[in-house]
Design a protein around this motif. Sequence first.
Motif, short mmCIF file in Angstrom:
data_model
loop_
_atom_site.label_atom_id
_atom_site.label_comp_id
_atom_site.label_asym_id
_atom_site.label_seq_id
_atom_site.Cartn_x
_atom_site.Cartn_y
_atom_site.Cartn_z
N SER A 19 -13.42 7.44 1.88
CA SER A 19 -11.91 7.75 1.75
C SER A 19 -11.97 8.85 0.76
N ILE A 20 -10.85 9.88 1.14
CA ILE A 20 -10.63 10.88 0.17
C ILE A 20 -9.14 11.17 0.17
N TRP A 21 -8.60 11.29 -0.98
CA TRP A 21 -7.22 11.39 -1.23
C TRP A 21 -6.60 12.25 -2.31
N GLN A 22 -5.69 12.81 -2.23
CA GLN A 22 -4.91 13.76 -3.37
C GLN A 22 -3.84 13.32 -3.78
N THR A 23 -3.47 13.44 -4.82
CA THR A 23 -2.41 13.02 -5.30
C THR A 23 -1.64 14.16 -5.91
N GLY A 24 -0.26 13.89 -6.03
CA GLY A 24 0.91 14.94 -6.42
C GLY A 24 1.14 14.54 -8.14
N GLU A 25 1.72 15.48 -8.44
CA GLU A 25 1.95 15.42 -10.07
C GLU A 25 2.35 14.34 -10.42
N ASP A 26 3.33 13.64 -9.50
CA ASP A 26 3.92 12.23 -9.86
C ASP A 26 2.84 11.09 -9.75
N GLY A 27 1.73 11.22 -9.26
CA GLY A 27 0.56 10.43 -9.20
C GLY A 27 0.50 9.62 -7.92
N LEU A 28 1.61 9.85 -6.99
CA LEU A 28 1.49 9.46 -5.72
C LEU A 28 0.58 9.97 -4.77
N ILE A 29 -0.08 9.43 -4.08
CA ILE A 29 -0.99 10.07 -3.01
C ILE A 29 -0.20 11.01 -1.83
N THR A 30 -0.61 11.79 -1.62
CA THR A 30 -0.01 12.92 -0.92
C THR A 30 -0.74 12.98 0.70
N ASP A 31 -1.88 12.88 0.62
CA ASP A 31 -2.87 12.87 1.68
C ASP A 31 -4.12 11.85 1.56
N TYR A 32 -4.17 11.11 2.60
CA TYR A 32 -5.34 10.06 2.43
C TYR A 32 -6.18 10.11 3.72
N ARG A 33 -7.39 10.64 3.84
CA ARG A 33 -8.35 10.38 4.94
C ARG A 33 -9.22 9.27 4.63
N ILE A 34 -9.62 8.71 5.90
CA ILE A 34 -10.58 7.50 5.67
C ILE A 34 -11.33 8.02 7.04
N PHE A 35 -12.78 8.10 6.65
CA PHE A 35 -13.83 8.64 7.57
C PHE A 35 -14.91 7.21 7.65
N VAL A 36 -14.52 6.58 8.98
CA VAL A 36 -15.16 5.37 9.21
C VAL A 36 -15.51 5.37 10.46
N ASP A 37 -16.50 4.65 11.16
CA ASP A 37 -16.92 4.15 12.67
C ASP A 37 -16.48 2.64 12.57
N LEU A 38 -15.27 2.70 13.26
CA LEU A 38 -14.57 1.18 13.40
C LEU A 38 -15.56 0.34 14.78
N ALA A 39 -16.36 1.01 15.71
CA ALA A 39 -16.81 0.54 16.53
C ALA A 39 -17.73 -1.04 16.27
N PHE A 88 0.78 -1.10 0.02
CA PHE A 88 0.02 0.05 0.06
C PHE A 88 0.87 1.12 0.08
N VAL A 89 1.84 1.30 0.83
CA VAL A 89 2.67 2.70 0.88
C VAL A 89 3.33 2.84 -0.26
N LEU A 90 3.65 1.96 -1.34
CA LEU A 90 4.23 2.15 -2.59
C LEU A 90 3.22 3.16 -3.34
N LEU A 91 1.96 3.33 -3.04
CA LEU A 91 0.80 4.13 -3.66
C LEU A 91 1.12 5.71 -3.06
N LEU A 92 2.02 5.72 -2.05
CA LEU A 92 2.07 7.05 -1.56
C LEU A 92 3.41 7.70 -1.55
N ALA A 93 3.31 9.17 -1.59
CA ALA A 93 4.75 9.86 -1.77
C ALA A 93 5.40 9.58 -0.35
N GLU A 94 6.78 9.89 -0.14
CA GLU A 94 7.34 9.48 0.94
C GLU A 94 6.92 10.48 2.11
N ASN A 95 6.56 11.67 1.80
CA ASN A 95 6.03 12.15 3.06
C ASN A 95 4.63 12.24 3.36
#
Length: 120
Positions: A95-115, A21-28
């Motif tokens: 889930s909402i995510w934003q990608t950078g110009e390189d196509g990698l995800i820079t910000d990933y947010r998950i809205f869920v109730d895990l209870a 999964f983290v290979l889809l993400l930008a380093e930071n």
Amino acid sequence: MTDDAARRVFQVVDTFDPDRFVLLLAENATLTFGNAKPVTGRQAIADSLRAFFSTIAGLRHRIVRSWEVDADVIAETEVTYRRLDGSHVNVVAVSIWQTGEDGLITDYRIFVDLAPIYTV
């Protein structure tokens, strides 16, 4: 509009492999999961996912609908979690995510109730 971007991401998430999964993400990149504090950086995100995954036996996403707006993807999903006892629980998530110009995800947010996953 197709949900190709969402489908590609959830196919990886559903492998239950944080390192993949983290290979889809930008380093930071930053991941915010539910009401937990944001986690930044590939290694920290992989570690956080490993900790979460140790509390469940598996998961599968069904995309209800998704939208792509410029570099942002919004996906409403029904997630089936397999508990450690083998039973299943379905919850709705966004889930909402934003990608950078390189196509990698820079910000990933998950809205869920895990209870429901941990309720006996």
